[in-house]
Design an enzyme around this catalytic site. Structure first.
Site, PDB file in Angstrom:
ATOM      1  N   SER A 194      -0.616  -9.023  -3.055  1.00 33.32           N
ATOM      2  CA  SER A 194      -0.883  -8.218  -4.253  1.00 33.32           C
ATOM      3  C   SER A 194      -0.943  -9.163  -5.451  1.00 33.32           C
ATOM      4  CB  SER A 194       0.231  -7.192  -4.450  1.00 33.32           C
ATOM      5  OG  SER A 194       1.459  -7.862  -4.706  1.00 33.32           O
ATOM      6  N   ASP A 201      -4.752  -7.440  -2.140  1.00 29.47           N
ATOM      7  CA  ASP A 201      -4.367  -6.030  -2.101  1.00 29.47           C
ATOM      8  C   ASP A 201      -4.374  -5.487  -3.533  1.00 29.47           C
ATOM      9  OD1 ASP A 201      -3.407  -3.691  -0.967  1.00 29.47           O
ATOM     10  OD2 ASP A 201      -1.310  -4.359  -0.923  1.00 29.47           O
TER      11      ASP A 201
HETATM   12 ZN   LIG Z   1      -1.812   0.125  -1.415  1.00 33.58          ZN
END
Ligand SMILES: [Zn+2]
Length: 332
Positions: A56, A93
């Protein structure tokens, strides 16, 4: 600038084709440190499963992008050393801007998600299309995941109070106009370890909260609109009670945590769902073991002895996911 092929990575295109026709889903496991990555690669090599390792934007800030890139390269070499060249995808992500996606693509990611699900339908299309045009025009084709519908829950910087199910009538136009390679949808999964409020759930005979079932009717409608197109499920941790209980036994507090039952994920994996994101279960497994070691061995202060057992538990968990939930084992 570097291309992912120089790191030994692959994009998702061929992997998703095989997963859709084979009736299984690829694991997408988040990582931001050495032990998580060791566990992921060991588990996927031992089960002979292709894998998506994902980061992320929060993880990228936490771990440093140069370190992450070289860890991904190292992951490919580590798998080789362990005796099985599993395909490895490095995926962003929840990319939230064109610039972030571009930056990741230029620093070796083989796949990115652009999450425009919080924008209007038209703005989501415009943003996603822009990322696709950039990603697909590279010498090495970078795959792009888009999202329609909003998941509830909290995941790093991404959070939403309420979920909005994906509207099946929008998917065909979105896929056609943007050129995305896969589509994340909202059918009742949710980010984090507290996916539902207790009043949304029923209780089973052991008093454990059971969440409302996933909306397979919506999934089927979507599949009819875009047959064979790769679908992605986010927020698909199951929040195993053994870990919750272990965390609470050793001083943690996780009241009313609840996840998605694994049988439902197995059912989804047999459909056009070909990527299932699992993050919170890994966090729970590691936290449970770290708490246990610290409580039972108060004199221990070697981080390897504290984090090592957590890593081994994580590997066990991911082997279970590949074998019994996603069906991705023995697909290499
Ligand atoms: Zn997600």
């Amino acid at each position: 600038m570097i291309s992912y092929t120089e790191l030994g990575l692959v994009n998702t295109v061929e992997l998703f084709k095989k997963a859709v026709s084979g009736g299984y889903a690829l694991p997408a496991y988040n990582f931001n440190n050495l032990e998580q990555l060791q566990a992921i690669i060991q588990a996927c090599v031992e089960t002979k499963s292709p894998v998506i390792i994902q980061v992320s934007s929060g993880a990228r800030k936490y771990a440093n992008q140069n370190l992450l890139k070289n860890m991904a390269k190292g992951a490919v070499e580590y798998a080789h050393e362990l005796g099985c060249d599993i395909p490895v995808v490095l995926h962003l992500d929840h990319g939230d801007s064109f610039e972030l996606c571009k930056d990741c693509i230029e620093s070796g990611f083989s796949s990115v998600m652009i999450d425009g699900s919080h924008f209007s339908f038209e703005e989501n299309i415009t943003l996603t299309k822009k990322v696709c045009e950039f990603a697909h025009s590279r010498k090495d084709y970078v795959s792009v995941e888009g999202e329609l519908g909003v998941l509830a829950g909290v995941e790093d910087d991404v959070s939403s109070e309420h979920s909005n199910y994906t509207q099946p009538e929008e998917v065909e136009e979105f896929v056609k106009k943007t050129g995305v390679d896969s589509l994340a949808i909202s059918i009742g999964t949710s980010h984090g370890a507290f996916k539902f409020r207790p009043e949304q759930c029923t209780k089973n005979d052991q008093g454990i909260l059971v969440p409302p079932p996933l909306r397979f009717d919506i999934l089927e409608e979507i599949e009819k609109k875009i047959p064979g197109f790769p679908i992605v499920l986010h927020g698909s941790s199951s929040v195993p009670m053994e870990y919750v209980k272990m965390i609470e036994k050793f001083g943690g507090k996780l009241k009313d945590s609840v996840g998605i039952p694994e049988e439902q994920l197995r059912r989804a994996a047999k459909s056009a769902v070909c990527k299932i994101n699992i993050d919170s279960d890994g966090r729970l497994a590691m936290t449970a073991l770290i708490r246990k070691v610290l409580a039972e061995q108060p004199g221990e202060f070697d981080p390897r002895k504290i984090i090592g057992p957590a890593r081994d538990e994580l590997k066990k968990l991911y082997m279970h996911k590949n074998n019994n939930v996603l069906g991705s084992a023995n697909r290499v």
